[in-house]
Design a protein around this motif. Structure first.
Motif, mmCIF file in Angstrom:
data_model
loop_
_atom_site.group_PDB
_atom_site.id
_atom_site.type_symbol
_atom_site.label_atom_id
_atom_site.label_comp_id
_atom_site.label_asym_id
_atom_site.label_seq_id
_atom_site.Cartn_x
_atom_site.Cartn_y
_atom_site.Cartn_z
ATOM 1 N N ILE A 19 0.852 -1.187 0.000
ATOM 2 C CA ILE A 19 0.000 0.000 0.000
ATOM 3 C C ILE A 19 0.885 1.233 0.000
ATOM 4 N N VAL A 20 0.649 2.126 -0.944
ATOM 5 C CA VAL A 20 1.341 3.417 -0.976
ATOM 6 C C VAL A 20 0.330 4.498 -0.629
ATOM 7 N N VAL A 21 0.626 5.257 0.419
ATOM 8 C CA VAL A 21 -0.277 6.284 0.934
ATOM 9 C C VAL A 21 0.217 7.661 0.499
ATOM 10 N N VAL A 22 -0.701 8.451 -0.065
ATOM 11 C CA VAL A 22 -0.378 9.806 -0.528
ATOM 12 C C VAL A 22 -1.174 10.814 0.305
ATOM 13 N N PRO A 23 -0.510 11.623 1.138
ATOM 14 C CA PRO A 23 -1.211 12.600 1.984
ATOM 15 C C PRO A 23 -1.854 13.719 1.167
ATOM 16 N N GLY A 24 -2.613 14.556 1.888
ATOM 17 C CA GLY A 24 -3.305 15.668 1.258
ATOM 18 C C GLY A 24 -2.710 17.011 1.636
ATOM 19 N N ARG A 25 -3.474 18.062 1.400
ATOM 20 C CA ARG A 25 -3.005 19.434 1.610
ATOM 21 C C ARG A 25 -2.536 19.673 3.041
ATOM 22 N N GLY A 26 -1.335 20.192 3.153
ATOM 23 C CA GLY A 26 -0.806 20.587 4.443
ATOM 24 C C GLY A 26 -0.309 19.455 5.300
ATOM 25 N N GLU A 27 -0.522 18.210 4.879
ATOM 26 C CA GLU A 27 -0.195 17.064 5.718
ATOM 27 C C GLU A 27 1.231 16.583 5.484
ATOM 28 N N THR A 28 1.731 15.814 6.441
ATOM 29 C CA THR A 28 3.048 15.212 6.328
ATOM 30 C C THR A 28 2.902 13.700 6.420
ATOM 31 N N ARG A 29 4.011 13.007 6.270
ATOM 32 C CA ARG A 29 3.972 11.552 6.397
ATOM 33 C C ARG A 29 3.545 11.137 7.800
ATOM 34 N N ALA A 30 3.913 11.936 8.802
ATOM 35 C CA ALA A 30 3.550 11.615 10.185
ATOM 36 C C ALA A 30 2.042 11.631 10.394
ATOM 37 N N THR A 31 1.325 12.375 9.552
ATOM 38 C CA THR A 31 -0.135 12.429 9.660
ATOM 39 C C THR A 31 -0.749 11.040 9.548
ATOM 40 N N TYR A 32 -0.080 10.140 8.829
ATOM 41 C CA TYR A 32 -0.640 8.820 8.561
ATOM 42 C C TYR A 32 0.093 7.695 9.276
ATOM 43 N N GLY A 33 0.848 8.050 10.325
ATOM 44 C CA GLY A 33 1.552 7.023 11.079
ATOM 45 C C GLY A 33 0.619 6.020 11.725
ATOM 46 N N ARG A 34 -0.476 6.498 12.316
ATOM 47 C CA ARG A 34 -1.414 5.602 12.995
ATOM 48 C C ARG A 34 -2.085 4.658 12.007
ATOM 49 N N LEU A 35 -2.580 5.190 10.898
ATOM 50 C CA LEU A 35 -3.236 4.354 9.895
ATOM 51 C C LEU A 35 -2.255 3.350 9.313
ATOM 52 N N ALA A 36 -1.046 3.806 8.959
ATOM 53 C CA ALA A 36 -0.061 2.921 8.347
ATOM 54 C C ALA A 36 0.319 1.789 9.288
ATOM 55 N N ALA A 37 0.486 2.098 10.585
ATOM 56 C CA ALA A 37 0.834 1.058 11.548
ATOM 57 C C ALA A 37 -0.280 0.026 11.672
ATOM 58 N N ARG A 38 -1.523 0.491 11.623
ATOM 59 C CA ARG A 38 -2.651 -0.436 11.747
ATOM 60 C C ARG A 38 -2.741 -1.350 10.522
#
Length: 259
Positions: A19-38
């Motif tokens: 799975i490759v996750v692409v964030p949105g406006r203003g977000e960073t990779r850290a924004t999706y740490g919780r989702l990615a870990a799950r």
């Protein structure tokens, strides 16, 4: 400095996909740490990349901008390969502007540079053309999420670009995203309380595609992947991923309900 963050499946388990996750406006990779870990805990190889730069020269030309973005996606997928190659299925997941760029790119090219076609796409919080009137950070947070943990994640991340949701996406990009003829399975995720959502346009887009599902998350806001309902949303994504192994038929069928 790395332009991605990796989350691996637990040791000893067979990796069930990439799975490759692409964030949105203003977000960073850290924004999706919780989702990615799950998702990684469910034995998926997850790579979170940087949000697309919509301020770069030529962004108003979807062709050139999307070509550059496609090359970055190809690099991200190939770079996530393990000893036995890239674990399949390969799924691209975008949020907000990330969702718009993914849809527009695949609608234009059909596949990634190099010839790989993803097995599925998840488009979360695909925005419409309306931009909210947010004057303060608290107001922007209210548009994004009511989850206290995620509000803290955004507020404490000095790399998050505040005020970004007030910047409308290029009209040409949104047109390309909503008009995209995607031949792969698509899961649209939208928050019921998202003021940026154009629900009619999402319904039309989902109905116009051969293999699409629109899941509306009750009470969720724009950051539908990171709102109070994040566990249910992650479960919806995993259920979708698992159906890719069986012609999009869910493994669990509800025949009766006692409530």
């Amino acid at each position: 400095m790395s332009d991605h963050t990796d989350h691996h499946a637990p040791e000893g388990l067979r990796t069930r996909g990439t799975i490759v996750v692409v964030p949105g406006r203003g977000e960073t990779r850290a924004t999706y740490g919780r989702l990615a870990a799950r998702l990684a805990a469910d034995a998926y190889r997850v790579r979170v990349v940087d949000a697309p730069d919509l301020t770069a020269p030529g962004t108003d030309d979807p062709g050139a901008a999307l070509t550059r973005f496609g090359a970055l996606l190809t690099e991200a997928v190939d770079g996530a390969a393990g000893p036995d190659g890239v674990a399949e299925p390969v799924v691209l997941l975008g949020a907000d502007a990330g969702a718009a760029v993914l849809a527009a790119h695949l609608g234009r090219a059909g596949r990634l540079p190099g010839g790989r076609r993803p097995d599925a796409v998840v488009l979360a919080g695909l925005p419409g053309r309306a931009a909210p009137g947010v004057d303060t950070w608290d107001e922007e947070l209210d548009v994004r999420t009511f989850c206290p943990t995620h509000r803290g994640t955004l507020s404490n991340d000095t790399e998050v670009r505040r005020g970004s949701l007030g910047e409308p996406l290029p009209d040409a990009l949104l047109t390309a995203a909503y008009d995209a003829e995607l031949a792969v399975p698509v899961l649209f995720l939208a928050g019921e309380a998202d003021p940026l959502t154009d629900r009619d346009a999402l319904v039309h887009a989902a109905k116009s595609l051969p293999l699409a599902r629109l899941s509306v998350v009750r009470g969720a806001h724009h950051d539908v992947l990171n709102d109070v309902q994040h566990r249910s949303v992650a479960a919806e994504i995993v259920t979708f991923l698992e159906t890719l192994r069986d012609d999009l038929v869910p493994a669990v069928a509800v025949e009766t309900s006692a409530w």
